[in-house]
Design a protein around this motif. Sequence first.
Motif, PDB file in Angstrom:
ATOM      1  N   UNK A   1      14.749   2.815   5.738  1.00  0.00           N
ATOM      2  CA  UNK A   1      13.537   2.918   6.545  1.00  0.00           C
ATOM      3  C   UNK A   1      12.775   4.198   6.208  1.00  0.00           C
ATOM      4  N   UNK A   2      13.495   5.313   6.087  1.00  0.00           N
ATOM      5  CA  UNK A   2      12.867   6.598   5.802  1.00  0.00           C
ATOM      6  C   UNK A   2      12.197   6.589   4.431  1.00  0.00           C
ATOM      7  N   UNK A   3      12.789   5.887   3.464  1.00  0.00           N
ATOM      8  CA  UNK A   3      12.190   5.823   2.141  1.00  0.00           C
ATOM      9  C   UNK A   3      10.891   5.040   2.162  1.00  0.00           C
ATOM     10  N   UNK A   4      10.806   4.024   2.996  1.00  0.00           N
ATOM     11  CA  UNK A   4       9.616   3.189   3.060  1.00  0.00           C
ATOM     12  C   UNK A   4       8.528   3.781   3.928  1.00  0.00           C
ATOM     13  N   UNK A   5       8.824   4.755   4.729  1.00  0.00           N
ATOM     14  CA  UNK A   5       7.873   5.357   5.650  1.00  0.00           C
ATOM     15  C   UNK A   5       6.981   6.347   4.904  1.00  0.00           C
ATOM     16  N   UNK A   6       5.673   6.127   4.940  1.00  0.00           N
ATOM     17  CA  UNK A   6       4.731   7.035   4.280  1.00  0.00           C
ATOM     18  C   UNK A   6       4.037   7.850   5.362  1.00  0.00           C
ATOM     19  N   UNK A   7       4.245   9.173   5.300  1.00  0.00           N
ATOM     20  CA  UNK A   7       3.751  10.079   6.325  1.00  0.00           C
ATOM     21  C   UNK A   7       2.736  11.040   5.718  1.00  0.00           C
TER      22      UNK A   7
ATOM     23  N   UNK B   1      -4.614   3.955   1.608  1.00  0.00           N
ATOM     24  CA  UNK B   1      -3.414   4.440   0.913  1.00  0.00           C
ATOM     25  C   UNK B   1      -2.117   4.000   1.604  1.00  0.00           C
ATOM     26  N   UNK B   2      -2.241   3.148   2.599  1.00  0.00           N
ATOM     27  CA  UNK B   2      -1.096   2.531   3.271  1.00  0.00           C
ATOM     28  C   UNK B   2      -0.134   3.549   3.908  1.00  0.00           C
ATOM     29  N   UNK B   3      -0.698   4.477   4.666  1.00  0.00           N
ATOM     30  CA  UNK B   3       0.135   5.428   5.420  1.00  0.00           C
ATOM     31  C   UNK B   3       0.656   4.731   6.666  1.00  0.00           C
ATOM     32  N   UNK B   4       1.902   5.030   7.025  1.00  0.00           N
ATOM     33  CA  UNK B   4       2.490   4.512   8.249  1.00  0.00           C
ATOM     34  C   UNK B   4       2.211   5.443   9.434  1.00  0.00           C
TER      35      UNK B   4
END
Length: 172
Positions: free
Chosen positions: A26-32, A142-145
């Motif tokens: 999950x952390x790898x897929x999360x874009x912050x 840019x597809x930020x979460x």
Amino acid sequence: MTLSLRRWGTRCALAVAVASTAVASFAQDLKIGFVSTERILRDSNAAKAAQTRLEQEFARRERELNQLGEQLRQATEKLEKDLPTLSESQRASRQRQVAELDRDFQRRRREFQEDLAQRRNEELQAVIERANRVIRQIAEAEKYDLILQEAVYIAPKHDITDKVINGLNNAK
């Protein structure tokens, strides 16, 4: 009983391993991203233009206030200088004039500060609203979460403030 404790321990270890893998995935897929509101309000053209508008709008009142302050200073100095030579009625009259001038100065200064603070808040709120629109555009493109505006610490790689300032400067 020993067998069931072993099974339970094995199951717990397996559950922890699965949970750890899920969290890491999950952390790898999360874009912050992170945006410094302070820098936007200091460095963007929109914020600089707002500051210029405020300076122009309040310049005349500030000059008038400074002139009134100078009048008060001069009247106070003149009263102190002339005090030994004034009669009791002249002294009381001049003290009333200086006190009235001081009250007028304090009232105008307070009104000036309140009006300036209100207008500054209005201008800065407009800049923040425009910046938030740019932030949402960047987040979607840019597809930020998640994009944060306040943080105790943020790694520089997550700071997108420059992108937001550029987007704000280029937006019309």
